[in-house]
Design an enzyme around this catalytic site. Structure first.
Site, mmCIF file in Angstrom:
data_model
loop_
_atom_site.group_PDB
_atom_site.id
_atom_site.type_symbol
_atom_site.label_atom_id
_atom_site.label_comp_id
_atom_site.label_asym_id
_atom_site.label_seq_id
_atom_site.Cartn_x
_atom_site.Cartn_y
_atom_site.Cartn_z
ATOM 1 N N ALA A 64 22.262 65.351 6.179
ATOM 2 C CA ALA A 64 22.530 65.823 7.533
ATOM 3 C C ALA A 64 21.532 66.946 7.806
ATOM 4 O O ALA A 64 20.992 67.556 6.870
ATOM 5 C CB ALA A 64 23.959 66.320 7.615
ATOM 6 N N GLY A 109 24.223 63.505 3.453
ATOM 7 C CA GLY A 109 24.450 62.438 4.426
ATOM 8 C C GLY A 109 23.590 61.210 4.158
ATOM 9 O O GLY A 109 23.947 60.105 4.568
ATOM 10 N N GLU A 112 25.440 59.293 1.617
ATOM 11 C CA GLU A 112 26.588 58.694 2.311
ATOM 12 C C GLU A 112 26.162 57.486 3.146
ATOM 13 O O GLU A 112 26.902 56.511 3.260
ATOM 14 C CB GLU A 112 27.258 59.747 3.200
ATOM 15 C CG GLU A 112 27.945 60.821 2.372
ATOM 16 C CD GLU A 112 28.410 61.986 3.234
ATOM 17 O OE1 GLU A 112 27.544 62.691 3.795
ATOM 18 O OE2 GLU A 112 29.618 62.199 3.340
ATOM 19 N N GLU A 132 26.107 69.018 -1.108
ATOM 20 C CA GLU A 132 26.704 69.848 -0.046
ATOM 21 C C GLU A 132 27.370 71.104 -0.584
ATOM 22 O O GLU A 132 27.404 72.141 0.079
ATOM 23 C CB GLU A 132 27.737 69.040 0.756
ATOM 24 C CG GLU A 132 27.157 67.954 1.640
ATOM 25 C CD GLU A 132 27.047 66.606 0.956
ATOM 26 O OE1 GLU A 132 27.069 66.552 -0.293
ATOM 27 O OE2 GLU A 132 26.920 65.598 1.672
#
Ligand code: DAK
Length: 254
Positions: A64, A109, A112, A132
């Site tokens: 992200a 992310g 993911e 994270e």
């Protein structure tokens, strides 16, 4: 669709490329929305297989977008997470096999995003993980649930609690990727898998995926399998597959 995502469809194979190489393909809001739109378009165009990858030589997706996230309020973070979940659910529910072509960093992310795909093929240069924790947060695009499904509960906890980054070989040993190939063979290997999958019966693949992805308790999931199985007996591919077997010839699926 934002310029940071491209979609190409060729020979019924859709390739979605996250294209922000200057930020190692980090997922800002327009990019997340564009991923969702690209998946919708791939489905509408009748693609049978979806390949997801990142532009450039270094990254699949490095996570992200930290620059964007750093000043979010909890309400804004929730909105951002919802957008990510919508996009990744679209990949998870794409009615055909999806392959993450992990060509480099797949962190946070990015990991993911790869986990939302059915399969992960990694370049030997790939680095995967959920770092994270070292930013003071947790995976927010489905990682706490999908990672444990793929690698098992304890390994998922270790990856998320310690935030370690795995090289491709360790990721393979963890079961986080299905195979590792030389960097310059990645395109060819994924193209070959995707092409093989386009020759399989489309409805049966979609049904298999739906049944494997089924939610609920065991009874509900087994019921889902029965329904998917039974429904296939209304498809030309089922008749063709079985007739071909009886007639001792290769099936010619739709
Ligand atoms: N976000 C934004 N920019 C990034 C980025 C990222 N995740 N990763 C790299 N970049 C940018 C760098 O800032 C740099 O930009 P410039 O300085 O050139 O402007 C450019 O990409 C090149 O990166 P580096 O110079 O750092 O390249 P290196 O080869 O030296 O290092 C690296 C590559 C991948 C090891 C390093 O960039 C790195 O550690 N990146 C961060 C990896 C990371 O921590 N990823 C996880 C992000 S957190 C949630 C929603 C989602 C999530 C959580 C919650 N909710 C809303 C609840 C998910 C969170 C994450 O994914």
């Amino acid at each position: 669709m934002a310029e940071t995502v491209t979609l190409e469809i060729e020979a019924e194979i859709a390739t979605l490329t996250v294209d922000r190489p200057e930020a190692l393909n980090a997922l800002n809001v327009p990019t997340v929305d564009a991923i969702r739109d690209a998946v919708t378009e791939a489905e509408a165009e009748g693609a049978r297989v979806l390949v997801v990858t990142g532009a450039g030589e270094k990254a699949f997706v490095a996570g992200a977008d930290i620059s964007y996230m750093k000043s979010l309020s909890p309400a804004e973070a929730k909105q951002y997470a919802e957008k990510g979940h919508t996009a990744f659910r679209a990949i998870e529910n794409f009615p055909g096999p999806t392959i993450a072509k992990v060509n480099g960093f797949a962190l946070g992310g990015g990991c993911e995003l790869a986990l939302a795909c059915d399969m992960r093929v990694a370049s030997e240069r790939a680095v995967l993980g959920q770092p994270e924790i070292d930013l003071g947060i947790i995976p927010g695009f489905g990682g706490t649930q999908r990672l444990k499904r793929v690698v098992g509960d304890e390994r998922a906890r270790r990856l998320i609690y310690f935030g370690d980054r795995l090289d491709a070989q360790d990721a393979y040993e963890y079961g986080l990727v299905g195979e590792v190939v030389a960097h310059d063979e990645l395109d060819e290997r994924v193209a070959s898998l995707a092409s093989d999958l386009t020759k399989k019966p489309r409805h049966a693949l979609a049904a298999a995926k739906d049944a494997i992805n089924a939610q609920g308790d065991l009874t509900a999931r087994l019921e889902r399998e029965q329904i998917e199985f039974a429904d296939l007996f209304d498809t030309p591919d089922q008749r063709e597959g079985m007739e071909a077997f009886v007639e001792k010839r290769e099936p010619d699926f739709e």
